[in-house]
Design an enzyme around this catalytic site. Structure first.
Site, PDB file in Angstrom:
ATOM      1  N   ASP A  84       0.752   3.619   2.319  1.00 38.71           N
ATOM      2  CA  ASP A  84       0.598   3.912   3.773  1.00 38.71           C
ATOM      3  C   ASP A  84      -0.321   5.203   3.781  1.00 38.71           C
ATOM      4  O   ASP A  84      -1.693   4.985   3.436  1.00 38.71           O
ATOM      5  CB  ASP A  84       1.949   4.741   4.259  1.00 38.71           C
ATOM      6  CG  ASP A  84       1.999   4.758   5.811  1.00 38.71           C
ATOM      7  OD1 ASP A  84       1.754   3.698   6.451  1.00 38.71           O
ATOM      8  OD2 ASP A  84       2.372   5.762   6.285  1.00 38.71           O
ATOM      9  N   ASP A  97       0.915  -1.223  -0.019  1.00 38.79           N
ATOM     10  CA  ASP A  97      -0.079   0.026  -0.023  1.00 38.79           C
ATOM     11  C   ASP A  97       0.940   1.197  -0.089  1.00 38.79           C
ATOM     12  O   ASP A  97       2.294   1.135   0.296  1.00 38.79           O
ATOM     13  CB  ASP A  97      -0.736  -0.019   1.384  1.00 38.79           C
ATOM     14  CG  ASP A  97      -0.036  -0.032   2.454  1.00 38.79           C
ATOM     15  OD1 ASP A  97       0.428   0.925   3.156  1.00 38.79           O
ATOM     16  OD2 ASP A  97       0.195  -1.236   3.043  1.00 38.79           O
TER      17      ASP A  97
END
Length: 342
Positions: free
Chosen positions: A236, A234
């Site tokens: 973050d 991802d």
């Protein structure tokens, strides 16, 4: 008398720390599980001993599930000292650890693979992070937190594994391999705020997780070569205009990348085993604590000296104290490398 070995023969040279799914490989066969007990408690999972079929014959590998077989151990509660101590006492010489990470850089996309070379420690001091928390003071070198030789060795093997993987979801846009990146290790278990995520970027962080400290520090103290292979899941929380990371997003990426991760694992373990067996990647780890132990042994209790023998028998060659108050004979031990002050 010393500590009994965890395996009488055929002990593995390679240890793997990661998720329990890593040892569910097609060419990997579980031999046994060992429920170890160390002076620092029990590891986060039984140690799975498995044989990996290779072109040159089977090799033995030890696996520990960092967060427990049921993922029931939070990052702050992982018994990292027991994990590292058990692998060292088992006979492991090098550890290849695996971790999911968030990306702090646009070019490190979800699904990409990263082999970091630096760490910024943003844990909060609540995790036991040293084997030397008693009267014996030890100052391990940590300027290069990952074993440089081992990390550089595995990079081309990971790259080859990515390129040879036959089942990429999008063959025209395969995962990229990033090296020489800085890992931020945060306390958790909550994810970052947007402000924190941007602060880590300003520090020079490239990726972030909750797992690699104190694991890397303890491996260094135990004189184990340690390298980390990360999967970005991802972005973050730093990207404005889109939702911050969620567990759902992390798990979706891990599930999508599961086959590739297993392919990488199988590909590099054979090569690492050969390198460790030939001692071509152990020259910086073994012996690294020789000049880091500061306290004269006569000032340390027999029980503590014997405890440290579990991970560093070459420096603490003592028998178990037989009764309370018994003194360990230190007259024949060379303390010439010790110093009374830093």
């Amino acid at each position: 008398m010393g500590y009994p070995p965890l395996m009488r023969e055929g002990a593995p040279l390679i240890g793997v720390i990661g998720g329990s799914g890593l040892y569910k490989l097609d060419n990997l066969h579980v031999i046994k599980t060992i429920s170890a007990s160390t002076p620092w408690g029990s590891p986060s999972s039984p140690i799975t001993i498995a044989k990996l079929d290779t072109a040159k014959g089977p090799i033995t590998v030890a696996f520990i599930s960092r967060h427990g077989p049921a993922h029931n151990i939070a990052p702050s509660n992982v018994p990292a000292r027991a994990n590292i101590a058990a692998l060292k006492h088992l006979g492991v010489k090098a550890i290849v650890a695996f971790s999911a990470v968030g990306s702090l850089r646009e070019e490190v996309r979800p699904g990409d693979i990263i082999v970091p070379d630096q760490i910024i420690d943003r844990t909060k001091g609540i995790r036991p992070s040293t084997f030397f928390d008693g009267a014996m003071v030890g100052h391990a070198m940590f300027g290069e937190p990952f074993d440089k030789q081992l990390s550089e060795f595995i990079v081309p093997h990971i790259e080859s594994a990515i390129n040879s993987f036959p089942d990429h979801i999008n063959p025209s846009d395969v995962p990229r391999l990033h090296k020489e990146r800085t890992l931020v290790v945060m306390e958790g278990p909550q994810f970052s705020t947007r402000a924190e995520s941007n602060m880590y970027r300003s520090f020079g962080g490239d990726i972030i997780n909750m797992s690699s400290i104190p694991e890397a520090k303890l491996a260094r103290e135990a004189e184990l070569s340690y390298a980390l292979v990360c999967t970005s899941t991802d972005y973050d929380a730093w990207r404005m205009g889109e939702a911050p990371v969620t567990v759902e997003e992390v798990m979706k990426t891990l599930t999508t990348n599961a086959s590739l991760s297993k392919h990488i694992t199988a590909s590099i373990l054979e090569a690492v085993h050969e390198a460790v067996a030939s001692q071509s990647v152990l020259t910086t780890a073994e012996g690294s604590m020789k000049y880091s132990l500061m306290t004269n042994h006569s000032h340390v209790s027999p029980s503590e000296l014997y405890k440290l023998k579990y991970i560093l028998p070459a420096y603490f060659p003592y028998d178990a104290p037989r009764w309370k108050g018994e003194h360990v004979n230190t007259e024949d031990h060379d303390d010439s490398t010790a110093s009374e002050k830093v």
